[in-house]
Every structure is written in C-alpha cells, then in structure tokens.
Design a protein around this motif. Structure first.
Motif, PDB file in Angstrom:
ATOM      1  N   ILE A   1     -10.466 -25.095  -9.875  1.00 36.40           N
ATOM      2  CA  ILE A   1     -11.652 -25.076  -9.020  1.00 36.40           C
ATOM      3  C   ILE A   1     -12.165 -26.494  -8.795  1.00 36.40           C
ATOM      4  O   ILE A   1     -12.487 -26.884  -7.669  1.00 36.40           O
ATOM      5  N   ALA A   2     -12.208 -27.292  -9.852  1.00 35.52           N
ATOM      6  CA  ALA A   2     -12.669 -28.680  -9.721  1.00 35.52           C
ATOM      7  C   ALA A   2     -11.769 -29.467  -8.776  1.00 35.52           C
ATOM      8  O   ALA A   2     -12.250 -30.269  -7.961  1.00 35.52           O
ATOM      9  N   LEU A   3     -10.460 -29.241  -8.840  1.00 31.83           N
ATOM     10  CA  LEU A   3      -9.522 -29.933  -7.954  1.00 31.83           C
ATOM     11  C   LEU A   3      -9.799 -29.561  -6.501  1.00 31.83           C
ATOM     12  O   LEU A   3      -9.937 -30.441  -5.649  1.00 31.83           O
ATOM     13  N   TYR A   4      -9.891 -28.286  -6.206  1.00 28.88           N
ATOM     14  CA  TYR A   4     -10.123 -27.860  -4.828  1.00 28.88           C
ATOM     15  C   TYR A   4     -11.471 -28.378  -4.309  1.00 28.88           C
ATOM     16  O   TYR A   4     -11.567 -28.859  -3.183  1.00 28.88           O
ATOM     17  N   GLN A   5     -12.501 -28.298  -5.129  1.00 25.92           N
ATOM     18  CA  GLN A   5     -13.811 -28.771  -4.703  1.00 25.92           C
ATOM     19  C   GLN A   5     -13.821 -30.280  -4.477  1.00 25.92           C
ATOM     20  O   GLN A   5     -14.503 -30.773  -3.577  1.00 25.92           O
ATOM     21  N   ALA A   6     -13.046 -31.030  -5.263  1.00 26.32           N
ATOM     22  CA  ALA A   6     -12.961 -32.479  -5.081  1.00 26.32           C
ATOM     23  C   ALA A   6     -12.396 -32.832  -3.706  1.00 26.32           C
ATOM     24  O   ALA A   6     -12.686 -33.901  -3.170  1.00 26.32           O
ATOM     25  N   PHE A   7     -11.605 -31.943  -3.134  1.00 30.19           N
ATOM     26  CA  PHE A   7     -11.038 -32.156  -1.803  1.00 30.19           C
ATOM     27  C   PHE A   7     -11.906 -31.560  -0.695  1.00 30.19           C
ATOM     28  O   PHE A   7     -11.522 -31.580   0.466  1.00 30.19           O
ATOM     29  N   GLY A   8     -13.040 -30.993  -1.073  1.00 28.03           N
ATOM     30  CA  GLY A   8     -13.957 -30.461  -0.067  1.00 28.03           C
ATOM     31  C   GLY A   8     -13.806 -28.980   0.218  1.00 28.03           C
ATOM     32  O   GLY A   8     -14.457 -28.453   1.123  1.00 28.03           O
ATOM     33  N   PHE A   9     -12.942 -28.293  -0.527  1.00 30.41           N
ATOM     34  CA  PHE A   9     -12.835 -26.845  -0.342  1.00 30.41           C
ATOM     35  C   PHE A   9     -14.169 -26.213  -0.722  1.00 30.41           C
ATOM     36  O   PHE A   9     -14.795 -26.610  -1.704  1.00 30.41           O
ATOM     37  N   GLN A  10     -14.575 -25.219   0.059  1.00 34.34           N
ATOM     38  CA  GLN A  10     -15.828 -24.514  -0.164  1.00 34.34           C
ATOM     39  C   GLN A  10     -15.542 -23.063  -0.561  1.00 34.34           C
ATOM     40  O   GLN A  10     -14.653 -22.427   0.013  1.00 34.34           O
ATOM     41  N   GLU A  11     -16.309 -22.587  -1.519  1.00 37.63           N
ATOM     42  CA  GLU A  11     -16.151 -21.187  -1.929  1.00 37.63           C
ATOM     43  C   GLU A  11     -16.504 -20.277  -0.764  1.00 37.63           C
ATOM     44  O   GLU A  11     -17.536 -20.449  -0.113  1.00 37.63           O
ATOM     45  N   GLN A  12     -15.620 -19.320  -0.489  1.00 43.46           N
ATOM     46  CA  GLN A  12     -15.864 -18.359   0.581  1.00 43.46           C
ATOM     47  C   GLN A  12     -16.302 -17.004   0.032  1.00 43.46           C
ATOM     48  O   GLN A  12     -17.167 -16.349   0.584  1.00 43.46           O
ATOM     49  N   ARG A  13     -15.641 -16.583  -1.036  1.00 44.52           N
ATOM     50  CA  ARG A  13     -15.984 -15.292  -1.621  1.00 44.52           C
ATOM     51  C   ARG A  13     -15.289 -15.141  -2.969  1.00 44.52           C
ATOM     52  O   ARG A  13     -14.362 -15.877  -3.284  1.00 44.52           O
ATOM     53  N   LYS A  14     -15.732 -14.153  -3.720  1.00 48.09           N
ATOM     54  CA  LYS A  14     -15.069 -13.786  -4.967  1.00 48.09           C
ATOM     55  C   LYS A  14     -14.495 -12.390  -4.786  1.00 48.09           C
ATOM     56  O   LYS A  14     -15.086 -11.551  -4.106  1.00 48.09           O
ATOM     57  N   VAL A  15     -13.329 -12.187  -5.375  1.00 46.58           N
ATOM     58  CA  VAL A  15     -12.624 -10.921  -5.241  1.00 46.58           C
ATOM     59  C   VAL A  15     -12.305 -10.407  -6.640  1.00 46.58           C
ATOM     60  O   VAL A  15     -11.744 -11.146  -7.460  1.00 46.58           O
ATOM     61  N   GLU A  16     -12.652  -9.169  -6.911  1.00 48.41           N
ATOM     62  CA  GLU A  16     -12.293  -8.569  -8.192  1.00 48.41           C
ATOM     63  C   GLU A  16     -10.856  -8.060  -8.085  1.00 48.41           C
ATOM     64  O   GLU A  16     -10.569  -7.165  -7.292  1.00 48.41           O
ATOM     65  N   VAL A  17      -9.949  -8.660  -8.856  1.00 44.86           N
ATOM     66  CA  VAL A  17      -8.531  -8.303  -8.784  1.00 44.86           C
ATOM     67  C   VAL A  17      -8.150  -7.236  -9.806  1.00 44.86           C
ATOM     68  O   VAL A  17      -7.086  -6.634  -9.710  1.00 44.86           O
ATOM     69  N   ALA A  18      -8.998  -7.060 -10.789  1.00 40.63           N
ATOM     70  CA  ALA A  18      -8.856  -6.025 -11.809  1.00 40.63           C
ATOM     71  C   ALA A  18     -10.243  -5.869 -12.418  1.00 40.63           C
ATOM     72  O   ALA A  18     -11.092  -6.746 -12.246  1.00 40.63           O
ATOM     73  N   PRO A  19     -10.505  -4.778 -13.100  1.00 37.58           N
ATOM     74  CA  PRO A  19     -11.844  -4.602 -13.677  1.00 37.58           C
ATOM     75  C   PRO A  19     -12.257  -5.814 -14.530  1.00 37.58           C
ATOM     76  O   PRO A  19     -11.579  -6.186 -15.479  1.00 37.58           O
ATOM     77  N   GLY A  20     -13.350  -6.461 -14.106  1.00 31.64           N
ATOM     78  CA  GLY A  20     -13.876  -7.608 -14.837  1.00 31.64           C
ATOM     79  C   GLY A  20     -13.148  -8.922 -14.610  1.00 31.64           C
ATOM     80  O   GLY A  20     -13.492  -9.936 -15.200  1.00 31.64           O
ATOM     81  N   ILE A  21     -12.132  -8.945 -13.735  1.00 28.91           N
ATOM     82  CA  ILE A  21     -11.336 -10.158 -13.476  1.00 28.91           C
ATOM     83  C   ILE A  21     -11.546 -10.570 -12.025  1.00 28.91           C
ATOM     84  O   ILE A  21     -11.263  -9.803 -11.106  1.00 28.91           O
ATOM     85  N   GLU A  22     -12.034 -11.815 -11.841  1.00 25.37           N
ATOM     86  CA  GLU A  22     -12.304 -12.306 -10.483  1.00 25.37           C
ATOM     87  C   GLU A  22     -11.435 -13.491 -10.119  1.00 25.37           C
ATOM     88  O   GLU A  22     -11.116 -14.327 -10.957  1.00 25.37           O
ATOM     89  N   CYS A  23     -11.121 -13.551  -8.846  1.00 24.92           N
ATOM     90  CA  CYS A  23     -10.544 -14.741  -8.235  1.00 24.92           C
ATOM     91  C   CYS A  23     -11.542 -15.249  -7.210  1.00 24.92           C
ATOM     92  O   CYS A  23     -12.265 -14.465  -6.597  1.00 24.92           O
ATOM     93  N   THR A  24     -11.571 -16.553  -7.039  1.00 27.84           N
ATOM     94  CA  THR A  24     -12.441 -17.172  -6.046  1.00 27.84           C
ATOM     95  C   THR A  24     -11.564 -17.672  -4.908  1.00 27.84           C
ATOM     96  O   THR A  24     -10.542 -18.325  -5.146  1.00 27.84           O
ATOM     97  N   VAL A  25     -11.976 -17.356  -3.689  1.00 25.66           N
ATOM     98  CA  VAL A  25     -11.272 -17.799  -2.489  1.00 25.66           C
ATOM     99  C   VAL A  25     -12.022 -19.005  -1.930  1.00 25.66           C
ATOM    100  O   VAL A  25     -13.246 -18.962  -1.774  1.00 25.66           O
ATOM    101  N   PHE A  26     -11.252 -20.068  -1.645  1.00 23.79           N
ATOM    102  CA  PHE A  26     -11.809 -21.298  -1.095  1.00 23.79           C
ATOM    103  C   PHE A  26     -11.210 -21.573   0.271  1.00 23.79           C
ATOM    104  O   PHE A  26     -10.039 -21.254   0.523  1.00 23.79           O
ATOM    105  N   GLY A  27     -11.994 -22.193   1.129  1.00 22.84           N
ATOM    106  CA  GLY A  27     -11.508 -22.579   2.441  1.00 22.84           C
ATOM    107  C   GLY A  27     -11.868 -24.015   2.736  1.00 22.84           C
ATOM    108  O   GLY A  27     -12.808 -24.577   2.169  1.00 22.84           O
ATOM    109  N   LEU A  28     -11.104 -24.612   3.647  1.00 25.97           N
ATOM    110  CA  LEU A  28     -11.345 -25.981   4.064  1.00 25.97           C
ATOM    111  C   LEU A  28     -10.904 -26.134   5.510  1.00 25.97           C
ATOM    112  O   LEU A  28      -9.803 -25.705   5.869  1.00 25.97           O
ATOM    113  N   ARG A  29     -11.769 -26.737   6.307  1.00 24.26           N
ATOM    114  CA  ARG A  29     -11.385 -27.134   7.657  1.00 24.26           C
ATOM    115  C   ARG A  29     -11.060 -28.611   7.554  1.00 24.26           C
ATOM    116  O   ARG A  29     -11.945 -29.419   7.309  1.00 24.26           O
ATOM    117  N   ASN A  30      -9.785 -28.938   7.659  1.00 16.84           N
ATOM    118  CA  ASN A  30      -9.310 -30.300   7.389  1.00 16.84           C
ATOM    119  C   ASN A  30      -9.489 -31.173   8.611  1.00 16.84           C
ATOM    120  O   ASN A  30      -8.744 -31.215   9.492  1.00 16.84           O
TER     121      ASN A  30
END
Length: 148
Positions: free
Chosen positions: A119-148
């Motif tokens: 997450i720190a790597l993506y944010q250092a490049f300017g990626f912004q959090e778009q949403r969180k997705v529950e991939v299994a009960p209690g387990i989340e992934c964060t989706v990031f986007g960037l307009r380069n």
C-alpha cells in the motif's frame, strides 16, 4: 535489467513461480489468509496466463510485474519480488517502468488491506484508494487507481 519476459516458456514460468510462491506466502501471513489464488498456481497456469509479464533480472529473475490492457486501462495483476531481494527498490523500479511505458493511461491494482508495504508503494506513486472488497469473511483487499 527490466524488460518483457516470455512467461509461455516453461523455464521462465518456473522461475516466476519460484518468486511468486514465497512472495505471496508473505502476503498471506500479513493477511492471515492462505487462499490467495497465486499461492495455488502452477508453472502451467503462468504459461497459460493472458497477462503480459515484465521482469527485473540481473544474474537471476528477482522481480516480476504482470498486467493486462483492457480498453486503455492497465490492470496490474501481480507485483512480486523475491523475498531475498526485498527492500532494494525492485518493486519500485518495476512500477516506474510500467508508469513510464504507459504514460497517459489509467492504472488499477489491488492488494491485501493488511499488506502495508504494498500500500505504501502504490501510494508513493500517487495511487488513490478506490474501494475495499471483502474477498473472504473478514479478509479485505484494497483497490487503487491512478490516472498517469
């Protein structure tokens, strides 16, 4: 050296797998979730992947980024570094390569919400959090986007 690699080649696919399994093993520990799909792939799965692969290689393959191009969107599927080479800027250089190569494109990537280094790597490049997705009960992934 960074450049495209032929993941359809059996030996290359095996080399990718040898990096992928321990790298995703660490992410699985961070997330306390061991059903990450890439942990269960084989070299044949990698060979059959529709993704494009870029590798960072010196004496051996040290890191890989894979992605798909979908309607002007660069969808990053995996960014993996051999754990023996963590903290040497390999992930950063692979990401820089893609961002430079696809200047003006939109990017999307997801990672485990518990994977703070990614997450720190993506944010250092300017990626912004778009949403969180529950991939299994209690387990989340964060989706990031960037307009380069």
């Amino acid at each position: 050296m960074i450049g495209e690699i032929n993941h359809r080649n059996k030996q290359v696919a095996q080399e990718i797998l040898e990096i992928q399994l321990p790298a995703y093993g660490i992410e699985a520990e961070l997330m306390d979730f061991y059903e990450i799909p890439q942990l269960h792939e084989t070299a044949i799965d990698i060979q059959n992947s529709g993704e494009l692969f870029v590798g960072f290689q010196e004496e051996e393959l040290m890191g890989v980024v894979s992605y798909k191009m979908v309607d002007g969107l660069v969808d990053i599927h995996r960014l993996i570094v051999n754990p023996a080479y963590f903290r040497r800027g390999i992930g950063k250089r692979l990401l820089e390569y893609l961002l430079k190569r696809y200047k003006g494109y939109e990017f999307i990537v997801s990672t485990g919400t518990a994977n703070k280094p990614a997450i720190a790597l993506y944010q250092a490049f300017g990626f912004q959090e778009q949403r969180k997705v529950e991939v299994a009960p209690g387990i989340e992934c964060t989706v990031f986007g960037l307009r380069n």
